[in-house]
Design a protein around this motif. Structure first.
Motif, mmCIF file in Angstrom:
data_model
loop_
_atom_site.group_PDB
_atom_site.id
_atom_site.type_symbol
_atom_site.label_atom_id
_atom_site.label_comp_id
_atom_site.label_asym_id
_atom_site.label_seq_id
_atom_site.Cartn_x
_atom_site.Cartn_y
_atom_site.Cartn_z
ATOM 1 N N TYR A 26 0.808 -1.225 0.000
ATOM 2 C CA TYR A 26 0.000 0.000 0.000
ATOM 3 C C TYR A 26 0.842 1.276 0.000
ATOM 4 C CZ TYR A 26 -3.386 -3.497 1.467
ATOM 5 O OH TYR A 26 -4.166 -4.625 1.530
ATOM 6 N N ASP A 27 0.300 2.292 -0.663
ATOM 7 C CA ASP A 27 0.951 3.603 -0.685
ATOM 8 C C ASP A 27 0.226 4.614 0.187
ATOM 9 O OD1 ASP A 27 3.068 3.167 -2.643
ATOM 10 O OD2 ASP A 27 1.389 2.688 -3.942
ATOM 11 N N THR A 28 -1.066 4.377 0.417
ATOM 12 C CA THR A 28 -1.852 5.285 1.261
ATOM 13 C C THR A 28 -2.424 4.479 2.426
ATOM 14 O OG1 THR A 28 -2.422 6.689 -0.618
ATOM 15 C CG2 THR A 28 -3.847 6.842 1.310
ATOM 16 N N ILE A 29 -2.180 4.986 3.626
ATOM 17 C CA ILE A 29 -2.634 4.281 4.830
ATOM 18 C C ILE A 29 -3.547 5.228 5.609
ATOM 19 C CG2 ILE A 29 -1.885 3.170 6.983
ATOM 20 C CD1 ILE A 29 0.896 2.773 5.569
ATOM 21 N N ILE A 30 -4.800 4.803 5.779
ATOM 22 C CA ILE A 30 -5.764 5.623 6.524
ATOM 23 C C ILE A 30 -6.038 4.930 7.861
ATOM 24 C CG2 ILE A 30 -8.089 6.660 6.514
ATOM 25 C CD1 ILE A 30 -6.330 7.687 4.195
ATOM 26 N N PHE A 31 -5.719 5.602 8.955
ATOM 27 C CA PHE A 31 -6.000 5.054 10.273
ATOM 28 C C PHE A 31 -7.395 5.496 10.703
ATOM 29 C CE2 PHE A 31 -1.334 5.134 10.225
ATOM 30 C CZ PHE A 31 -1.077 3.826 10.611
ATOM 31 N N ALA A 32 -8.257 4.532 11.016
ATOM 32 C CA ALA A 32 -9.616 4.850 11.471
ATOM 33 C C ALA A 32 -9.743 4.393 12.917
ATOM 34 C CB ALA A 32 -10.642 4.138 10.598
ATOM 35 N N THR A 33 -9.900 5.358 13.807
ATOM 36 C CA THR A 33 -9.941 5.012 15.239
ATOM 37 C C THR A 33 -11.154 5.628 15.931
ATOM 38 O OG1 THR A 33 -8.770 5.181 17.372
ATOM 39 C CG2 THR A 33 -8.414 6.988 15.811
ATOM 40 N N PRO A 34 -11.775 4.891 16.843
ATOM 41 C CA PRO A 34 -12.769 5.547 17.703
ATOM 42 C C PRO A 34 -12.045 6.493 18.658
ATOM 43 C CG PRO A 34 -12.397 3.289 18.429
ATOM 44 C CD PRO A 34 -11.595 3.471 17.166
ATOM 45 N N VAL A 35 -12.803 7.441 19.201
ATOM 46 C CA VAL A 35 -12.265 8.318 20.253
ATOM 47 C C VAL A 35 -12.578 7.647 21.578
ATOM 48 C CG1 VAL A 35 -12.331 10.614 21.308
ATOM 49 C CG2 VAL A 35 -12.759 10.364 18.841
ATOM 50 N N TYR A 36 -11.557 7.202 22.280
ATOM 51 C CA TYR A 36 -11.738 6.643 23.612
ATOM 52 C C TYR A 36 -10.977 7.551 24.586
ATOM 53 C CZ TYR A 36 -13.287 2.150 21.454
ATOM 54 O OH TYR A 36 -13.948 1.162 20.745
ATOM 55 N N TRP A 37 -11.673 8.192 25.472
ATOM 56 C CA TRP A 37 -11.063 9.108 26.447
ATOM 57 C C TRP A 37 -10.165 10.133 25.752
ATOM 58 C CZ3 TRP A 37 -13.534 9.716 30.675
ATOM 59 C CH2 TRP A 37 -14.213 8.644 31.239
ATOM 60 N N TYR A 38 -10.739 10.801 24.743
ATOM 61 C CA TYR A 38 -10.087 11.940 24.059
ATOM 62 C C TYR A 38 -8.841 11.541 23.268
ATOM 63 C CZ TYR A 38 -12.999 13.707 27.781
ATOM 64 O OH TYR A 38 -14.054 13.887 28.628
ATOM 65 N N SER A 39 -8.634 10.247 23.081
ATOM 66 C CA SER A 39 -7.410 9.757 22.427
ATOM 67 C C SER A 39 -7.765 8.684 21.410
ATOM 68 C CB SER A 39 -6.472 9.100 23.452
ATOM 69 O OG SER A 39 -6.254 9.928 24.545
ATOM 70 N N MET A 40 -6.757 8.249 20.663
ATOM 71 C CA MET A 40 -6.948 7.080 19.821
ATOM 72 C C MET A 40 -7.196 5.874 20.729
ATOM 73 S SD MET A 40 -3.154 5.993 18.421
ATOM 74 C CE MET A 40 -2.367 7.575 18.213
ATOM 75 N N SER A 41 -7.771 4.800 20.157
ATOM 76 C CA SER A 41 -8.054 3.591 20.945
ATOM 77 C C SER A 41 -6.745 2.941 21.400
ATOM 78 C CB SER A 41 -8.831 2.591 20.085
ATOM 79 O OG SER A 41 -7.993 2.130 19.038
ATOM 80 N N GLY A 42 -6.846 2.113 22.423
ATOM 81 C CA GLY A 42 -5.676 1.372 22.901
ATOM 82 C C GLY A 42 -5.123 0.439 21.834
ATOM 83 N N ILE A 43 -6.010 -0.199 21.084
ATOM 84 C CA ILE A 43 -5.573 -1.116 20.015
ATOM 85 C C ILE A 43 -4.737 -0.356 18.978
ATOM 86 C CG2 ILE A 43 -6.486 -2.391 18.004
ATOM 87 C CD1 ILE A 43 -8.686 -3.476 19.775
ATOM 88 N N MET A 44 -5.207 0.828 18.632
ATOM 89 C CA MET A 44 -4.476 1.645 17.658
ATOM 90 C C MET A 44 -3.142 2.115 18.250
ATOM 91 S SD MET A 44 -4.661 2.898 14.586
ATOM 92 C CE MET A 44 -6.317 3.015 13.956
ATOM 93 N N LYS A 45 -3.166 2.487 19.521
ATOM 94 C CA LYS A 45 -1.933 2.977 20.155
ATOM 95 C C LYS A 45 -0.889 1.860 20.225
ATOM 96 C CE LYS A 45 0.478 6.179 22.392
ATOM 97 N NZ LYS A 45 1.570 5.473 23.018
ATOM 98 N N ASN A 46 -1.338 0.643 20.530
ATOM 99 C CA ASN A 46 -0.402 -0.489 20.518
ATOM 100 C C ASN A 46 0.248 -0.625 19.148
ATOM 101 O OD1 ASN A 46 -0.463 -1.411 23.099
ATOM 102 N ND2 ASN A 46 -1.855 -3.124 22.713
ATOM 103 N N PHE A 47 -0.569 -0.476 18.100
ATOM 104 C CA PHE A 47 -0.031 -0.590 16.743
ATOM 105 C C PHE A 47 1.031 0.491 16.520
ATOM 106 C CE2 PHE A 47 0.125 0.273 12.225
ATOM 107 C CZ PHE A 47 0.167 -1.006 11.673
ATOM 108 N N PHE A 48 0.716 1.718 16.912
ATOM 109 C CA PHE A 48 1.690 2.812 16.746
ATOM 110 C C PHE A 48 2.964 2.541 17.568
ATOM 111 C CE2 PHE A 48 0.383 6.646 14.350
ATOM 112 C CZ PHE A 48 -0.801 6.147 13.820
#
Ligand SMILES: Cc1cc2nc3c(=O)[nH]c(=O)nc-3n(C[C@H](O)[C@H](O)[C@H](O)COP(=O)(O)O)c2cc1C
Length: 178
Positions: free
Chosen positions: A66-88
């Motif tokens: 892939y050349d374009t990556i779109i991160f789609a995250t719910p807002v959990y406590w004003y932040s990205m989700s924990g699952i997304m943060k683990n990925f980051f």
């Protein structure tokens, strides 16, 4: 050149509100979807105790396809989700031990879609995405904030999403083609 894009979904439920938005964007872009909830991705570990989980093979697939990556995250406590943060956090593995994977992120485009219950996205939410893109040498194409009321995407939100797709995602892809 292959210009395919991917939406990385980071909700704690596979078929929730974030997925409603992701499905809409997928129909408009034909991008693939990766659901992080369906993967086993542990938190960052200084001793690489999670090195055999799903992260590295997934990241290898992402950088090669892939050349374009779109991160789609719910807002959990004003932040990205924990699952997304683990990925980051785990991207750090690609800067230390698996450098050739991390280097392939350079020059790719990153976008972000947030999905909250509030129509307002608090200041600062976008910063980790902008700065991570900067740090990794990626092009940050912007974000769109969404929310789902009574299980539906409102007509005005559909318009916002269409503008995001046409003016940000498609624009970067057509620039890359030229
Ligand atoms: C743990 C948790 C924290 C939340 N925190 C916020 C918040 O800070 N701001 C907000 O607008 N919505 C918040 N919400 C609501 C969700 O962002 C909203 O319902 C979203 O659409 C959920 O998407 P999902 O179905 O993909 O999880 C929170 C929900 C949960 C479960």
């Amino acid at each position: 050149m292959n210009l395919k894009g991917v939406i990385i979904q980071g909700s704690s439920r596979s078929n929730g509100n974030t997925n409603k938005i992701v499905s809409f964007v997928q129909k408009e872009t034909s991008f693939d979807i990766i659901d992080l909830k369906s993967k086993q991705i542990g938190g960052f570990d200084y001793d690489s105790k999670n090195k055999d989980d799903d992260f590295l093979p997934l990241m290898e697939e992402i950088v090669n396809k892939y050349d374009t990556i779109i991160f789609a995250t719910p807002v959990y406590w004003y932040s990205m989700s924990g699952i997304m943060k683990n990925f980051f956090d785990r991207i750090a593995d690609c800067l230390k031990n698996e450098k050739e994977i991390g280097e392939k992120l350079q020059g790719k485009a990153m976008g972000m879609i947030s999905c909250g219950s509030d129509s307002e996205l608090k200041k600062g939410f976008e910063m980790p995405f902008v700065e991570t893109a900067n740090y990794l040498g990626m092009y940050y194409l912007g974000n769109v904030h969404t929310w789902v009321e009574n299980e539906i995407i409102s007509e005005s939100l559909k318009k916002d999403l269409t503008i995001f797709i046409e003016e940000k995602i498609n624009a970067v892809n057509s620039n890359a083609k030229n």
